[in-house]
Design a protein around this motif. Structure first.
Motif, short mmCIF file in Angstrom:
data_model
loop_
_atom_site.label_atom_id
_atom_site.label_comp_id
_atom_site.label_asym_id
_atom_site.label_seq_id
_atom_site.Cartn_x
_atom_site.Cartn_y
_atom_site.Cartn_z
N TYR A 125 5.88 11.20 3.01
CA TYR A 125 6.70 10.05 3.40
C TYR A 125 6.83 9.07 2.24
CZ TYR A 125 7.03 11.70 8.16
OH TYR A 125 7.34 12.46 9.26
N LEU A 126 5.71 8.77 1.58
CA LEU A 126 5.80 7.89 0.41
C LEU A 126 6.60 8.57 -0.70
CD1 LEU A 126 2.29 6.21 0.01
CD2 LEU A 126 4.36 5.30 1.09
N GLY A 127 6.51 9.88 -0.80
CA GLY A 127 7.19 10.60 -1.87
C GLY A 127 8.68 10.74 -1.68
N ALA A 128 9.18 10.39 -0.50
CA ALA A 128 10.60 10.56 -0.22
C ALA A 128 11.44 9.52 -0.96
CB ALA A 128 10.85 10.46 1.28
N ASP A 129 12.55 9.97 -1.51
CA ASP A 129 13.51 9.07 -2.17
C ASP A 129 14.45 8.55 -1.09
OD1 ASP A 129 15.06 7.69 -3.96
OD2 ASP A 129 16.05 9.46 -4.80
N ALA A 130 13.94 7.60 -0.30
CA ALA A 130 14.66 7.11 0.87
C ALA A 130 14.13 5.72 1.20
CB ALA A 130 14.46 8.07 2.05
N ALA A 131 14.81 5.06 2.12
CA ALA A 131 14.38 3.72 2.51
C ALA A 131 12.97 3.72 3.10
CB ALA A 131 15.37 3.15 3.53
N PHE A 132 12.56 4.82 3.72
CA PHE A 132 11.23 4.89 4.31
C PHE A 132 10.16 5.33 3.30
CE2 PHE A 132 13.18 9.04 5.21
CZ PHE A 132 12.22 9.92 4.76
N GLY A 133 10.55 5.67 2.07
CA GLY A 133 9.61 6.11 1.05
C GLY A 133 9.23 5.00 0.09
N ASP A 134 8.23 5.30 -0.74
CA ASP A 134 7.79 4.32 -1.75
C ASP A 134 7.01 5.09 -2.83
OD1 ASP A 134 6.74 2.26 -3.29
OD2 ASP A 134 6.29 0.99 -1.56
N ARG A 135 7.76 5.64 -3.78
CA ARG A 135 7.13 6.47 -4.80
C ARG A 135 6.20 5.68 -5.70
NH1 ARG A 135 12.02 10.74 -6.50
NH2 ARG A 135 11.74 12.06 -4.62
N GLU A 136 6.52 4.44 -5.96
CA GLU A 136 5.62 3.63 -6.80
C GLU A 136 4.29 3.40 -6.10
OE1 GLU A 136 7.49 0.05 -8.08
OE2 GLU A 136 8.98 1.09 -9.31
N ARG A 137 4.33 3.13 -4.80
CA ARG A 137 3.07 2.97 -4.07
C ARG A 137 2.28 4.28 -4.06
NH1 ARG A 137 1.71 2.69 2.37
NH2 ARG A 137 -0.54 2.91 2.01
N LEU A 138 2.96 5.41 -3.88
CA LEU A 138 2.26 6.70 -3.91
C LEU A 138 1.46 6.84 -5.21
CD1 LEU A 138 1.66 9.54 -2.79
CD2 LEU A 138 3.77 10.31 -3.88
N GLY A 139 2.07 6.53 -6.32
CA GLY A 139 1.36 6.62 -7.60
C GLY A 139 0.16 5.70 -7.65
N ARG A 140 0.32 4.48 -7.15
CA ARG A 140 -0.81 3.54 -7.15
C ARG A 140 -1.94 4.04 -6.27
NH1 ARG A 140 3.57 -0.14 -6.67
NH2 ARG A 140 3.13 -0.51 -4.45
N GLU A 141 -1.61 4.58 -5.10
CA GLU A 141 -2.66 5.06 -4.20
C GLU A 141 -3.40 6.26 -4.79
OE1 GLU A 141 -3.37 2.98 -2.16
OE2 GLU A 141 -1.74 2.31 -0.87
N LEU A 142 -2.67 7.18 -5.39
CA LEU A 142 -3.34 8.33 -6.01
C LEU A 142 -4.25 7.88 -7.16
CD1 LEU A 142 -0.45 10.97 -6.06
CD2 LEU A 142 -2.32 10.76 -4.40
N ASP A 143 -3.80 6.90 -7.92
CA ASP A 143 -4.63 6.39 -9.01
C ASP A 143 -5.89 5.71 -8.47
OD1 ASP A 143 -2.88 7.33 -10.92
OD2 ASP A 143 -1.86 5.41 -11.20
N ARG A 144 -5.75 4.96 -7.39
CA ARG A 144 -6.92 4.32 -6.78
C ARG A 144 -7.92 5.36 -6.29
NH1 ARG A 144 -2.74 0.80 -4.10
NH2 ARG A 144 -2.84 -1.23 -5.17
#
Length: 441
Positions: free
Chosen positions: A61-80
């Motif tokens: 869901y975060l990885g989706a290129d859509a209004a319901f996605g958030d690729r930048e957050r996905l990267g931050r969460e994986l880094d954390r």
């Protein structure tokens, strides 16, 4: 293995030197090879593979290129997650959109069409997982309602459904009705259609077929598949339940001979405590799993943890030991792939202490460490779950259709119930120190 408390946790540090001598390779950057099984060990090349993991169901869901996605957050969460020692993620790779009130929308599919945006979201998520040298378990449907799952497949094929927590259909009507899935050729056919679509997919971001992707640790048939709850229904369902497991494992292997296959079962809790069901269910499965939910199973009272934790902790310890023994009998690795516990007072805000949760995690982590030290079958664990930077915007802590601040607590649960937030520093420390103890410096 004894019951672990906060007072004797310090003993675990003394085992660090011993663990370092066991040949566990430090896994900050894992080799580009598949995880395999040798007896009761998971292997990464010539090295025993052990890990600290998390559940992050919403990765696609975060990885989706859509209004319901958030690729930048996905990267931050994986880094954390990587920063606290997490190297293994359990990710939802299906959702079936239908009439269930708590079912997440959008889904990977409806009865008529596929949502390519979510498939590409999974592609993007897996590409980011691979960049960080992490591994993932991808589960291919859900027994429970929050992602549609088996009940929605039954709805697609029969037009009928039972919703969880429906006052007119109280427990255990939902899981008992859901057992019809294993007897429905039409429902299983639709499920297998999705299995083929995912397992035989080529990642649109990396250009690599999923079956050649070494960042996948295993395909998992389902999240917490049960053969029903009422004893008579369970007994009636077992032949079809076993056939569904065996046939689906065979289907996946016919497409992909590289990856492990797991079932996703809770353990004996899935079959009213019957060990024979657990053993038979894993006949054609590469490694076994156990989930541990003290509050959900009535072992503790979330509003009275002080008064109920001691007895609950004994039950946790017994359940852990039982499944280690079962894994030894089967000569297969064991993963504690879900375990969750409420914050103090069963409150949901990120600033509420996690005193009893810390004790609970320490029991699980000590069991993993003891197994490592004693050459046992436990390969690792995946805590439930990672909330990260998400915060609910709803005063009742309930998920609403259209919410995109996804938490590890899925849509049917209070937001903040079991998940670990980005500011849970005491929990981060426990996870990070455990990671250090099961991997060589």
């Amino acid at each position: 293995m004894g019951l672990i408390t906060r007072r004797n946790l310090m003993v675990a540090g003394a085992s660090l030197t011993t663990l370092a001598l066991l040949g566990c390779k430090k896994q900050d950057e894992t080799p580009d090879i598949f995880i395999t099984r040798q007896g009761n060990k998971l292997m990464l090349g010539d090295n025993i593979y052990r890990f600290v993991g998390a559940n992050i169901w919403y990765g696609a869901y975060l990885g989706a290129d859509a209004a319901f996605g958030d690729r930048e957050r996905l990267g931050r969460e994986l880094d954390r997650l990587k920063a606290i020692g997490v190297t293994n993620l359990r990710i939802l790779a299906s959702s079936e959109e239908g009439p269930l009130k708590a079912g997440i929308k959008p889904g990977f599919r409806t009865n008529e069409s596929w949502n390519d945006t979510l498939f590409v979201g999974l592609d993007y998520c897996m590409a980011e997982v691979a960049k960080r040298g992490m591994k993932a378990v991808l589960y291919l449907t859900n027994f429970w309602e929050w992602s549609g799952g088996m009940m929605t497949y039954l709805y697609y094929t029969t037009g009928k459904f039972t919703d969880m927590n429906d006052p007119e259909h109280p427990w255990p009507m939902f899981p008992d009705h859901n057992s019809d899935f294993y007897r429905s050729e039409a429902a299983i056919s639709l499920y297998h259609q999705h299995v083929r679509r995912i397992v035989d997919r080529t990642n649109s971001v990396t250009g690599k077929p999923y079956k050649d992707d070494t960042s996948i640790m295993s395909w998992q048939l389902c999240n917490e598949p049960r053969p029903g709850v009422t004893p008579a229904i369970l007994e009636k369902t077992l032949p079809d339940y076993y056939a569904w497991i065996d046939d689906t494992a065979e289907l996946i292997r016919s497409i992909d001979s590289n990856h492990l296959i797991s079932l996703g079962q809770e353990g004996t809790a899935a079959s009213n405590g019957r060990e024979d069901v657990f053993i038979r269910a894993h006949d054609k499965i590469d490694y076994v799993t156990a989930h541990i939910w003290p509050q959900n199973w009535g072992w503790v009272d979330g509003k009275n943890l002080t008064g109920t934790w001691a007895e609950g902790a004994k039950k946790v310890d017994d359940y852990v030991k039982q499944h280690i023994d079962l894994a030894q009998q089967l000569d297969k690795p064991l993963v504690f792939e879900e375990f969750g516990f409420p914050r103090d007072g069963e409150l949901y805000e990120p600033d509420v202490p996690t005193t009893f949760r810390e004790d609970f995690y320490n029991i699980i982590y000590q069991a993993v460490e003891d197994s490592v030290e004693n050459d046992g079958p436990v390969a690792g664990s995946n805590f439930w779950a990672w909330n990260g930077e998400a915060r609910t915007s709803n005063q009742d802590y309930r998920f609403r259709d259209g919410d995109t601040s996804y938490m590890g607590d899925p849509p049917h649960e209070p937001q903040g119930w079991y998940g670990i937030f980005d500011n849970d520093t005491s929990m981060h420390k426990i996870i990070k120190e455990h990671a250090k103890r099961i991997t060589a410096e």
